[in-house]
Design an enzyme around this catalytic site. Structure first.
Site, mmCIF file in Angstrom:
data_model
loop_
_atom_site.group_PDB
_atom_site.id
_atom_site.type_symbol
_atom_site.label_atom_id
_atom_site.label_comp_id
_atom_site.label_asym_id
_atom_site.label_seq_id
_atom_site.Cartn_x
_atom_site.Cartn_y
_atom_site.Cartn_z
ATOM 1 N N LYS A 184 41.570 47.544 41.470
ATOM 2 C CA LYS A 184 42.630 48.310 40.838
ATOM 3 C C LYS A 184 43.316 47.431 39.809
ATOM 4 O O LYS A 184 43.313 46.215 39.995
ATOM 5 C CB LYS A 184 43.663 48.829 41.848
ATOM 6 C CG LYS A 184 44.167 47.857 42.914
ATOM 7 C CD LYS A 184 44.864 46.580 42.604
ATOM 8 C CE LYS A 184 45.984 46.440 41.679
ATOM 9 N NZ LYS A 184 46.441 45.025 41.524
ATOM 10 N N TYR B 127 51.106 49.888 43.104
ATOM 11 C CA TYR B 127 51.242 50.044 44.563
ATOM 12 C C TYR B 127 52.340 51.054 44.905
ATOM 13 O O TYR B 127 52.212 51.831 45.853
ATOM 14 C CB TYR B 127 51.544 48.700 45.235
ATOM 15 C CG TYR B 127 50.326 47.823 45.337
ATOM 16 C CD1 TYR B 127 49.403 47.989 46.358
ATOM 17 C CD2 TYR B 127 50.078 46.826 44.396
ATOM 18 C CE1 TYR B 127 48.271 47.196 46.451
ATOM 19 C CE2 TYR B 127 48.955 46.023 44.469
ATOM 20 C CZ TYR B 127 48.055 46.221 45.506
ATOM 21 O OH TYR B 127 46.921 45.434 45.583
HETATM 22 P P1 NAD Z 1 41.658 35.789 38.426
HETATM 23 O O1 NAD Z 1 42.111 35.385 37.082
HETATM 24 O O2 NAD Z 1 41.961 34.898 39.572
HETATM 25 O O3 NAD Z 1 40.090 36.023 38.420
HETATM 26 C C1 NAD Z 1 39.440 36.755 37.407
HETATM 27 C C2 NAD Z 1 38.006 36.311 37.315
HETATM 28 O O4 NAD Z 1 37.385 37.002 36.231
HETATM 29 C C3 NAD Z 1 37.862 34.812 37.043
HETATM 30 O O5 NAD Z 1 36.890 34.279 37.871
HETATM 31 C C4 NAD Z 1 37.417 34.765 35.581
HETATM 32 O O6 NAD Z 1 36.596 33.658 35.308
HETATM 33 C C5 NAD Z 1 36.658 36.065 35.453
HETATM 34 N N1 NAD Z 1 36.544 36.535 34.071
HETATM 35 C C6 NAD Z 1 35.438 37.080 33.547
HETATM 36 N N2 NAD Z 1 35.616 37.367 32.256
HETATM 37 C C7 NAD Z 1 36.849 36.984 31.945
HETATM 38 C C8 NAD Z 1 37.614 37.017 30.743
HETATM 39 N N3 NAD Z 1 37.112 37.523 29.600
HETATM 40 N N4 NAD Z 1 38.876 36.559 30.786
HETATM 41 C C9 NAD Z 1 39.408 36.078 31.921
HETATM 42 N N5 NAD Z 1 38.730 36.014 33.090
HETATM 43 C C10 NAD Z 1 37.456 36.466 33.097
HETATM 44 O O7 NAD Z 1 42.232 37.251 38.670
HETATM 45 P P2 NAD Z 1 42.340 38.008 40.068
HETATM 46 O O8 NAD Z 1 43.697 37.814 40.616
HETATM 47 O O9 NAD Z 1 41.176 37.647 40.906
HETATM 48 O O10 NAD Z 1 42.266 39.538 39.585
HETATM 49 C C11 NAD Z 1 41.040 40.165 39.271
HETATM 50 C C12 NAD Z 1 41.143 41.673 39.524
HETATM 51 O O11 NAD Z 1 41.464 41.900 40.883
HETATM 52 C C13 NAD Z 1 42.240 42.382 38.718
HETATM 53 O O12 NAD Z 1 41.796 43.675 38.340
HETATM 54 C C14 NAD Z 1 43.389 42.502 39.697
HETATM 55 O O13 NAD Z 1 44.251 43.609 39.441
HETATM 56 C C15 NAD Z 1 42.634 42.702 40.995
HETATM 57 N N6 NAD Z 1 43.406 42.236 42.168
HETATM 58 C C16 NAD Z 1 43.516 43.072 43.223
HETATM 59 C C17 NAD Z 1 44.219 42.678 44.351
HETATM 60 C C18 NAD Z 1 44.311 43.574 45.542
HETATM 61 O O14 NAD Z 1 45.052 43.257 46.470
HETATM 62 N N7 NAD Z 1 43.576 44.673 45.574
HETATM 63 C C19 NAD Z 1 44.810 41.415 44.380
HETATM 64 C C20 NAD Z 1 44.668 40.571 43.286
HETATM 65 C C21 NAD Z 1 43.942 40.994 42.182
#
Ligand code: NAD
Length: 368
Positions: A136, A221
């Site tokens: 999401k 949320y």
């Molecule tokens: P993050 O920055 O920790 O991880 C993102 C990943 O995507 C990294 O490994 C990065 O290398 C990769 N990536 C690939 N292409 C990229 C680009 N062009 N620019 C930047 N990064 C790139 O982020 P996250 O916290 O893991 O969030 C990722 C997704 O998960 C988001 O959509 C966020 O809303 C969702 N999320 C959901 C929950 C939940 O509880 N459901 C919690 C946190 C994050």
């Protein structure tokens, strides 16, 4: 084994105390009972902080298994390969992952990348004939979400959204109570969702990659919660935006938005979404016969809360473990969670987000 037994014990005690809870039971059975059916073989795309959390949680799954990775960082792939025993043939990068179509050892791809990439990645995975689980928000607006739904339908693959709260025991219990009329007619929901965001250079503050600020990330949320707590779809929204730091929160990146939603029954919701305040993770709902308050309400847990009947005592189970076992049950056996986690559910939230942004910009009440 001990923790499984403990979980079952707590479950039976709780079921005895409040017998209407735990629906659908089959979702919980997926995690608690011995299982020898098919395993959902999952590749994670995006090995960042949430991807890592999901991978860890999946180690306790019964019906789902992490078998592959898609990443642009070779060193991360190597690390995950050795940690999770992932074979070379199940490792892809962002250029070559369309070849996943020829890999019978992967059933589904869980997209855990920045929001602005979800749509294109979903389309590529669907065209490769694999089920899609997208984090999401599913995309950056309702139009993208609908396109994702349509493409997955045409490709005959499932599109599921990472709504982990729809599998969380206390949340499921409260929704079941609401369905059973324990709160009477639902009247009012208050949702507070926020945290203070750090590093100003991160993708969450880059409009192209995030699609917006706090609303896309955490405010969603409260939107989703209002819908499952009240059990209705909103028909109008109003919204007011406050920006205290226009350097950090640039054009198109919302810092704080207060928003209100009206529902067909006359129920109303009043919510706060912010990237500038801590300790905001609270749901309150009142109906004609009772109330529920949950704080924390959507964090990784344990969720805590009480109703007019007493405290919520359902056991804490890692959300993402329940989610992935539940999604496997959904894909293989058609077992539906208490609130859907499909693409259409995601589009409903995206339409409300679009309307909130419009309402905040124009100052007008927006009809849905
Ligand atoms: P993050 O920055 O920790 O991880 C993102 C990943 O995507 C990294 O490994 C990065 O290398 C990769 N990536 C690939 N292409 C990229 C680009 N062009 N620019 C930047 N990064 C790139 O982020 P996250 O916290 O893991 O969030 C990722 C997704 O998960 C988001 O959509 C966020 O809303 C969702 N999320 C959901 C929950 C939940 O509880 N459901 C919690 C946190 C994050």
């Amino acid at each position: 084994m001990t923790s499984r037994r403990k979980f079952l014990e707590t479950l039976s005690v709780t079921s005895f105390a409040i017998p209407i809870l735990y629906s659908p039971a089959s979702l919980f059975a997926a995690t608690t009972e011995p299982y020898d059916g098919p395993i959902l073989k999952v590749a994670i795309m995006g090995l960042g902080s949430y991807g890592t959390r999901v991978a860890e949680a999946m180690q306790s799954c019964k019906r789902a298994k992490l078998v592959g990775v898609i990443s642009g960082t070779p060193s991360k792939i190597k690390k995950w390969q050795s940690k999770y025993n992932i074979p070379e043939k199940n490792c892809y990068n962002y250029e070559n992952f369309d070849a996943i179509k020829d890999n019978p050892d992967i059933d589904a791809v869980y997209i855990i990348t920045p929001n602005g990439l979800h749509k294109e990645q979903t389309i590529r995975v669907a065209k490769a004939g694999k089920h899609v689980i997208s984090e999401k928000p599913m995309g950056i607006n309702a139009q993208e979400g609908q396109e994702m739904v349509d493409v997955c339908k045409a490709a005959n693959v499932k599109l599921l959204i990472g709504y982990r709260m729809h599998f969380e025991p206390k949340t499921v219990a409260v929704i079941q109570m609401r369905k059973d009329g324990v709160f009477g007619e639902t009247k009012f929901f208050q949702g507070q969702s926020g945290f203070t965001i750090g590093d100003p250079t991160q993708w969450r503050l880059n409009k192209e990659l995030s699609g917006g600020g706090a609303m896309m990330d955490i405010g969603i949320y409260s939107i989703n919660g209002a819908r499952y707590m009240l059990g209705e779809e909103p028909v109008w929204v109003t919204a007011q935006e406050t920006k205290t730091d226009p350097v950090k929160f640039k054009e198109g990146i919302d810092e704080t938005i207060q928003f209100q939603m009206g529902f067909p029954s006359g129920a109303v919701a009043n919510c706060l979404s912010t990237y500038s305040m801590n300790n905001l993770d609270r749901f309150y709902m009142t109906g004609s016969k009772g109330f529920v308050e949950m704080q924390p309400s959507t964090g990784y847990g344990p969720i805590e809360g009480r109703t007019h009947k007493g405290p919520l005592t359902q056991p804490h189970v890692t959300h993402q473990t329940l989610q992935m076992d539940g999604m496997a049950a959904l894909i293989f056996d058609g077992v539906q969670p208490i609130v859907p986690v499909d693409g259409e559910e995601g589009v409903k939230d995206m339409k409300i987000i679009d309307a909130i942004f419009l309402a905040a910009k124009t100052g007008e009440k927006v009809t849905l």
